[in-house]
Design an enzyme around this catalytic site. Structure first.
Site: not given
Ligand code: ADP
Length: 479
Positions: A149, A247, A281, A459
Site C-alpha cells: 500500500n 506494524e 493502516c 519506526e
C-alpha cells in the site's frame, strides 16, 4: 514484456519464475514481470549480506551520509516519473503517488543526516577510578518485509535507517507492487554502496519471506503487513531470539464532537476514510459522532461523497483510484455485505463502478446506524469503507474510540481545547490527530501504534535507531 531481476551481492540475478505486476486501474496493463527468488537465491543474499556487513558497519558516518544522500537526491529528482510508476502499480492517485515519492526522498535525506548523529554517552561510574561509555553498533543482517500500500515510502523508511546505522539488508517487497522497490534497488546499485550490503529478493511471503524470517543469520526483521502474518512471524523470530518490529492493522477512530467545525470534520473524515482508496493502516474507518452533529455530519459526508471522482489513478482530477486487485475487491465487498447483515444502513456508495478502463473501481461506502461491537467496526477491511457510530457525548466517544483491539491512530474534531487536550492524553493510540485526518504523517517523527497494531520499537525519526542498533556499555579502569 520487461522482466525485472533480483539484486543479490551487487548483481542482477534472474529467476526461473516471474510474477506479473498488474495495473489495478487497467488490468490489461502489465507493469512488468518480476523475478521470484528461490530459496537458494535468498540464502545467497543472506550470505552476501553477512559477508559485507562488518565493513559497512565500520564505515565512516560520512560514507553512509554520501550513499543515503545520493539515493534521496535521485528519488527527489525523479519524483514525477517514479510517482507515475507508483500510481500505475498501486492505484493511488498521481498527486498521492508523487507525494509518496517525495516523502521517500526526504526519508533518505533525513537518515543521511542521522548517520552523522550516531553518538554515545559518557557516564561517570558509581565506583572510583572507572569510566563508562555507551555506544551503538549495527544490529547486523536485517530482513525488511513490506506491504503493497505504500510501495515506495515503507521500503524507504526501513532501508534508510538500516543502512544509516551500518546494517546489511534483504528487502522483500509485496508481490502486488514490486516496481517501486525494484527502482529503489536500481538507484541503490549506483549509490556507491559496497556490494552485498543491500539485496532485493522479490517473491511470495510464504516462500521468500519465510526463508528470511527463519534464517539463523538474519538478526532482525522489520515487517509491515497484516495482523495474522505479523503474529506468526513474531513467534518464529522469538523462538530464535531475533529482533522483531511489527506494524500491522488499525481500526482508527475519528471522533466528531458537537462543537466541531463541520467543514474541518468532513474534510478529515473524507480524506482519512476514503483517500488512497482507504488502503492505509491509518485510515479512519470508525467515525464516532456525537448526537448533536450526527445528522448534519452524515448529510454533509454524503454530499461530498457524491462529488468524489473514482477513476483511473493516472487520470487528472481523480480523487480515488481503484482497489489494488480482485481479491481485495472481494474482501471489501464482503465487508459491505457484512455491514448490511449486521444492521448498518448504507448512506452512500458501495457498488462496483464501470469506467472506460477495466479496473477495480469501488464507490466509497458510508454506513450509518452502526455500533462498535459489529464485526464491521472491529475488523480491518483495508478498503474505502467507514461506519458512523452515534454516541451521546465526549465521554462515550472516548470510550468507543478506545474500545478496539488496535491502537495505531486516533483523531478528534473539536473546537474545545479541553476535549482536545483530554483526548490527546487518554486516546489509547500511538498517534493522535486533532482536527486532522488520522492518515497523513510527517517523515521525521516516530510512527507506530499500541495494542494489536504494533509490536517492538517505533519506526522513523530519531527513534528508528532503537531497532537498527544495539547498545554496548564499556567500563574502563582509568588508573
Ligand atoms: P498485505 O497483503 O496487507 O500486504 P500481508 O501480511 O499478507 O499483508 O503481507 C505483507 C508482507 O508480508 C508481504 O511482503 C508478504 O509477501 C509478506 N508475507 C506474507 N506472508 C508471509 C510469511 N509467512 N512470512 C514472511 N513474510 C510474509
Amino acid at each position: 514484456m520487461n522482466t525485472f531481476d533480483n539484486y543479490i551481492n551487487g548483481e542482477w540475478v534472474a529467476s526461473a519464475h516471474t510474477s506479473k505486476n498488474i495495473n489495478p486501474s487497467d488490468i490489461t496493463d502489465v507493469v512488468g514481470e518480476y523475478a521470484q527468488a528461490d530459496a537458494e537465491q535468498v540464502n545467497n543474499a543472506v550470505a552476501a549480506a553477512k559477508a559485507a556487513q562488518p565493513a559497512w558497519g565500520a564505515s565512516t558516518p560520512q560514507q553512509r551520509f554520501d550513499v543515503l544522500d545520493f539515493i534521496g537526491s535521485e528519488i527527489l529528482a525523479r519524483k514525477d516519473e517514479l510517482g507515475r510508476l507508483l500510481s500505475r502499480e498501486e492505484g493511488k492517485t498521481l498527486p498521492e503517488g508523487i507525494g509518496e515519492v517525495v516523502r521517500a526522498g526526504n526519508i533518505f535525506k533525513f537518515f543521511a543526516a542521522e548517520a552523522l548523529r550516531v553518538g554515545g554517552e559518557h557516564i561517570p561510574s558509581v565506583r572510583p577510578g572507572i569510566e563508562i561509555d555507551t555506544m551503538r553498533e549495527s544490529l547486523g543482517v536485517v530482513g525488511l518485509i513490506t506491504p503493497w500500500n505504500f510501495p515506495m515510502a515503507i521500503p524507504s523508511w526501513k532501508v534508510a535507517p538500516a543502512l544509516a546505522f551500518g546494517n546489511a539488508v534483504l528487502l522483500k517487497p509485496a508481490e502486488l507492487a514490486p516496481a517501486c522497490s525494484w527502482n529503489l534497488a536500481e538507484i541503490i546499485s549506483r549509490s556507491g554502496l559496497p556490494k552485498g550490503v543491500f539485496n532485493l529478493v522479490m517473491g511470495k511471503g510464504s516462500a521468500v519471506g519465510n526463508t528470511i524470517v527463519n534464517h539463523p543469520d538474519v538478526a532482525g526483521v522489520s515487517f509491515t503487513g497484516s495482523v495474522e502474518v505479523g503474529r506468526t512471524l513474531a513467534a518464529n523470530l522469538a523462538k530464535r531470539l531475533a529482533r522483531v518490529q511489527l506494524e500491522m492493522g488499525g481500526k482508527n477512530p475519528l471522533v466528531v464532537l458537537d462543537d466541531a467545525d463541520l467543514n474541518v470534520a468532513v474534510n478529515a473524515a473524507i480524506n482519512g476514510a476514503f483517500f488512497s482508496t482507504g488502503q492505509r493502516c491509518t485510515a479512519s474507518s470508525r467515525l464516532v459522532v456525537t448526537e448533536g452533529i450526527h445528522d448534519r455530519f452524515v448529510q454533509a459526508m454524503v454530499e461530498r461523497m457524491k462529488a468524489l471522482k473514482v477513476d483511473d489513478a493516472l487520470a487528472p482530477g481523480t480523487d480515488i483510484g481503484p482497489v489494488i486487485d480482485g481479491a481485495q475487491f472481494m474482501k471489501d465487498e464482503s465487508y459491505i455485505e457484512l455491514a448490511r447483515r449486521e444492521g448498518g444502513k448504507l448512506a452512500f456508495g458501495g457498488e462496483r463502478l464501470k469506467r472506460e478502463k477495466n479496473g477495480w473501481y469501488l464507490a466509497p461506502a458510508l454506513f450509518t446506524e452502526t455500533t462498535n461491537t459489529m464485526r464491521f467496526n472491529c475488523e480491518e477491511a483495508f478498503g474505502p469503507l467507514a461506519g458512523v457510530i452515534r454516541v451521546k457525548n465526549y465521554d462515550e466517544a472516548l470510550a468507543v474510540a478506545n474500545d478496539t483491539e488496535f491502537g495505531l491512530c486516533a483523531g478528534i474534531c473539536t473546537t474545545s481545547l479541553k476535549h482536545a487536550t483530554h483526548f490527546k492524553r487518554n486516546a489509547q493510540a500511538g498517534m493522535v490527530m486533532v482536527n486532522l485526518p488520522t492518515a497523513g504523517v510527517d517523515y521525521h517523527v516516530p510512527f507506530g501504534g499500541r495494542k494489536g497494531s504494533s509490536y517492538g520499537t517505533r519506526e522513523q525519526g530519531s527513534y528508528a535507531k532503537e531497532f537498527y542498533t544495539v547498545v554496548k556499555t564499556c567500563y574502563v579502569a582509568a588508573g
